[in-house]
Design an enzyme around this catalytic site. Sequence first.
Site, PDB file in Angstrom:
ATOM      1  N   ARG A  88       0.924  -1.262   0.086  1.00  0.00           N
ATOM      2  CA  ARG A  88       0.017   0.064   0.150  1.00  0.00           C
ATOM      3  C   ARG A  88       0.958   1.108   0.152  1.00  0.00           C
ATOM      4  O   ARG A  88       0.374   2.450  -0.679  1.00  0.00           O
ATOM      5  CB  ARG A  88      -0.804  -0.168   1.050  1.00  0.00           C
ATOM      6  CG  ARG A  88      -2.011   1.401   1.186  1.00  0.00           C
ATOM      7  CD  ARG A  88      -3.126   0.856   2.329  1.00  0.00           C
ATOM      8  NE  ARG A  88      -2.753   0.425   3.357  1.00  0.00           N
ATOM      9  CZ  ARG A  88      -2.263   1.034   4.394  1.00  0.00           C
ATOM     10  NH1 ARG A  88      -1.929   2.412   4.485  1.00  0.00           N
ATOM     11  NH2 ARG A  88      -2.015   0.387   5.552  1.00  0.00           N
ATOM     12  N   TYR A  96     -17.290  14.274 -16.078  1.00  0.00           N
ATOM     13  CA  TYR A  96     -17.591  12.982 -15.900  1.00  0.00           C
ATOM     14  C   TYR A  96     -18.405  12.814 -14.909  1.00  0.00           C
ATOM     15  O   TYR A  96     -18.259  13.222 -13.534  1.00  0.00           O
ATOM     16  CB  TYR A  96     -16.494  11.978 -16.015  1.00  0.00           C
ATOM     17  CG  TYR A  96     -16.481  10.716 -15.551  1.00  0.00           C
ATOM     18  CD1 TYR A  96     -17.676   9.828 -16.366  1.00  0.00           C
ATOM     19  CD2 TYR A  96     -16.240  10.310 -14.067  1.00  0.00           C
ATOM     20  CE1 TYR A  96     -17.778   8.295 -15.769  1.00  0.00           C
ATOM     21  CE2 TYR A  96     -16.536   8.892 -13.795  1.00  0.00           C
ATOM     22  CZ  TYR A  96     -17.298   8.136 -14.711  1.00  0.00           C
ATOM     23  OH  TYR A  96     -17.610   6.880 -14.072  1.00  0.00           O
ATOM     24  N   ASP A 123      -8.216  16.272 -16.049  1.00  0.00           N
ATOM     25  CA  ASP A 123      -8.463  14.698 -16.400  1.00  0.00           C
ATOM     26  C   ASP A 123      -8.057  14.451 -17.873  1.00  0.00           C
ATOM     27  O   ASP A 123      -8.798  15.137 -19.037  1.00  0.00           O
ATOM     28  CB  ASP A 123     -10.150  14.532 -16.042  1.00  0.00           C
ATOM     29  CG  ASP A 123     -10.440  13.061 -16.263  1.00  0.00           C
ATOM     30  OD1 ASP A 123      -9.657  12.260 -17.261  1.00  0.00           O
ATOM     31  OD2 ASP A 123     -11.290  12.592 -15.699  1.00  0.00           O
ATOM     32  N   LYS A 169      -9.243   3.111 -19.319  1.00  0.00           N
ATOM     33  CA  LYS A 169      -9.644   3.648 -20.769  1.00  0.00           C
ATOM     34  C   LYS A 169      -8.220   3.370 -21.769  1.00  0.00           C
ATOM     35  O   LYS A 169      -7.778   2.140 -21.712  1.00  0.00           O
ATOM     36  CB  LYS A 169     -10.167   4.850 -20.752  1.00  0.00           C
ATOM     37  CG  LYS A 169     -11.326   5.173 -19.803  1.00  0.00           C
ATOM     38  CD  LYS A 169     -12.551   4.433 -19.972  1.00  0.00           C
ATOM     39  CE  LYS A 169     -13.593   4.395 -18.756  1.00  0.00           C
ATOM     40  NZ  LYS A 169     -13.566   5.155 -17.944  1.00  0.00           N
TER      41      LYS A 169
HETATM   42  C1  LIG Z   1     -13.216  10.951 -18.075  1.00  0.00           C
HETATM   43  C2  LIG Z   1     -13.256  10.098 -16.986  1.00  0.00           C
HETATM   44  N1  LIG Z   1     -12.743  10.319 -15.765  1.00  0.00           N
HETATM   45  C3  LIG Z   1     -12.736   9.361 -14.718  1.00  0.00           C
HETATM   46  C4  LIG Z   1     -13.580   8.385 -14.833  1.00  0.00           C
HETATM   47  C5  LIG Z   1     -13.326   7.417 -13.857  1.00  0.00           C
HETATM   48  O1  LIG Z   1     -12.536   6.192 -14.147  1.00  0.00           O
HETATM   49  P1  LIG Z   1     -12.926   4.898 -13.557  1.00  0.00           P
HETATM   50  O2  LIG Z   1     -13.964   4.056 -13.866  1.00  0.00           O
HETATM   51  O3  LIG Z   1     -11.460   4.114 -13.709  1.00  0.00           O
HETATM   52  O4  LIG Z   1     -12.929   5.042 -11.921  1.00  0.00           O
HETATM   53  C6  LIG Z   1     -13.924   7.986 -16.073  1.00  0.00           C
HETATM   54  C7  LIG Z   1     -14.824   6.782 -16.298  1.00  0.00           C
HETATM   55  O5  LIG Z   1     -15.461   6.722 -17.367  1.00  0.00           O
HETATM   56  C8  LIG Z   1     -13.886   9.079 -17.275  1.00  0.00           C
HETATM   57  O6  LIG Z   1     -14.549   8.675 -18.183  1.00  0.00           O
END
Ligand SMILES: Cc1ncc(COP(=O)(O)O)c(C=O)c1O
Lengths: 336, 462
Positions: free
Chosen positions: B99, B152, B224, B249
């Site tokens: 961790r 998101y 992001d 992704k």
């Molecule tokens: C732009 C974006 N940021 C963050 C996330 C969250 O990621 P995770 O599903 O890996 O927790 C997503 C998930 O779809 C996303 O599309």
Amino acid sequence: MRNGMNIAGVSEMVHEVQTQPHEAICRYGAVARWSEGRGIRAHNEPAVLGTVKSPRRYDLTVAPEQGPTRDDAPTAVRLALTALAACALTTFVGGGSARGVTLESLRLGVGAERVREGGRDRLTNLSYDLAVRADTGGVDIAEVVAGMETQSPNHRTVIDRQPLTLVLGDGAPEQAPEPAAPPAGSGEKVAAAVDWQYSVQFLATADDASAPLRVDQPKQLAGVDWGPNPQEYLLTALASCVLGRTVALSEAAGRPAGPWRFRAGGQVDIRGLFLIGPDPVVPVHRLVLEVTPPDGAPDGWQDLVREAVRTSPVAGLLMDDHLVKIDLDAAAVGHD
Amino acid sequence: MSEQRDGTAIGSFPRARADAGWMNDLRRERTAGPRTPHQQSLEAPAGNSTTAVHGGTYLDPTTRAVGTPIFQTSTFLLDETSYDAFHEGVTRDVPIYTRYGNPSQWSVQEKLALLEGAESALVTSSGMAAISTTVLALTNPGGHVITAYDVYGGTYNLMREDLHALGRDVSFVDAADPAAVAAAIRPETQMLFVEGLTNPLLKAPPLAELAALARQHDILLVVDNTFLSPACLRPIDLGAHLVVHSATKYLNGHSDLTAGVVAGPRKFVDRVWAQAMRLGGTLEPFSCFLLERGLKTLPLRMRAHHENASGIAAFLAGHPAIGRVHHPSLPDYPYPHLRESARGYGGVVSFEVAGGDAAALRVLQALRLPRVATSLGGVESLVSMPFNTSHSSLTQAQRTAVGIRPGLIRYSAGIEELADLVDDLDAALALLDEDPAPEATTDSPDDEARDGRQEETPCATA
Ligand SMILES: Cc1ncc(COP(=O)(O)O)c(C=O)c1O
């Protein structure tokens, strides 16, 4: 971790401000407001630590210097003494930890004599009672105390002279008037004490009825946001003290007091605390007091504020130079 | 059996103290990493593909394996190096407990940091773990965060439902409008959190402009970068302080892993790491291996995603059954500045089927190649509709207000043959002609849709 301090983290900060001096400048602010019924309420402004901001959402009620206290609120003088002691101890813990001292307990009592006469109100005969219980690892505690005396920003602000800029309403910045000379004779004893808890967290107590105060650094500066830091207490004390006196002078002059706003600002160059560079600036500097009078303040309110500054014990503490007598009670624990 | 390890090999770190007289004598400085000397270092600046393949790889000195071994362990033998690390407070740099850190994490973190142009990176158990940990670590109670109303859904919910409970205030603005961002700044604003390319309409905030604004006000800009990946855009080069990802992704790229990453200066990533240690969103070693393996082909995959999405966009843009197509390659794309900063636009293309949601659902059913699933960024093409997934909690009016109009499909182009994907779409759309859809779209002009957007529109669930 030593004494709860992340030595590597402090070390990285030392290196950072050596190579990027602008990251060493920490700007603090405190605002005090007065209103009928509520008295003085003070809060801290967001601090800017180099290029990082920390919101510092702390507020407190400040008791008037005279008359009945408000619940368990501290006076501005108590806040100033707390700020002085807590900064000295923060410096001691930082310097001691760097040198390998392992603390068991640490307490600093700060005392002063408060002499009042004819409108003058000054703090004199300042003293520290420093009690250290530590595994010194062979380090001479007196050397750490010497480092504390030279590198503690608030302590240096008190022992050296510091200019204060006044900004009165829309007026141009002006130099604050020299503090009134301390009256002769002896006065009332005032005291506060600060106990080290862990890392840069302290608990401050006083021998009046006021509640303990928490002291800590922002998490951006190795703290955990447990309370205002020593500079923030100092600025809160300055703004509240001058505000309280302005209100008192205003009332004494038969003028109604309205919702005044006093903002005290100042900055610390942490290279001073760290002892970096040929001639680091240690004290809290660029001290400024910005005053917004109530609507319809009578003509000449600016003179009331100037007089309040001239006779304020906290402004006097910061602007004038002082001697501080230090009594060290150091006892070794552990395996020295 | 010897329990000694080569202390200079693993977890060596500069000591903080060298007989310090005062704090100025402390000697440790921040360095890139954490890393071990067994990790492949790329001395000269390497191209993205080279970095993706070689950056950070752990070259095992015992077996001389060419790939990073999986350090599938939760803990490591303690020795003087570990005890020193505890004492000095440098436990991020020594393998002690997974961790806290594990060489499997360090390898993939170094690759990610190199790809993003960052000093340090931290992998986490999901994109949301990266986001929540970063936001919490770098703000304080009393602080204020500015984000986009169309971030998101998971991020939106974190910002709206959790941050205020933790003493942080949040403003939701149109992040593509720097004037709106500037107007939201307060003395206590600590963070501006935006997406480099938004879901599903592919809005691109002007990152360089936002970075300048943020720096002027001592605010951290966190981007992001999930939708573009460092193969297409490096927000740190544009002035962002930190980058976060759903590594689920494109970074991993195979729809077989949930992970996240935050990258930036060590000063900040160390604080995120300390927060992650407490909150616990660690990425475990086998997942690190999967992510590292996926990353090796990131630039290659991103080229294919980009070509496929651009090809699909070009095909759809002229198609009679299709209304608006959202893609940066098209001439009417409203954020042309992206073309200057990005080396590709990823694999997402969104488009409106002229017959509305019912017709769009029929297209979804008729498609043979893309799988109907939420998520994106995998080698396989995926399609979904925002109205019944990511943005289902919004009313029709709210969806229109954020620009999601009836019939909108989000197509995440995989790396299949473009011709196959286009043929498949062509055939699916042709079915609409045979049986015209009953529903008509509400064709509001662009400006109307934009004017209708409100601050604090309750946005999507994940
Ligand atoms: C732009 C974006 N940021 C963050 C996330 C969250 O990621 P995770 O599903 O890996 O927790 C997503 C998930 O779809 C996303 O599309």
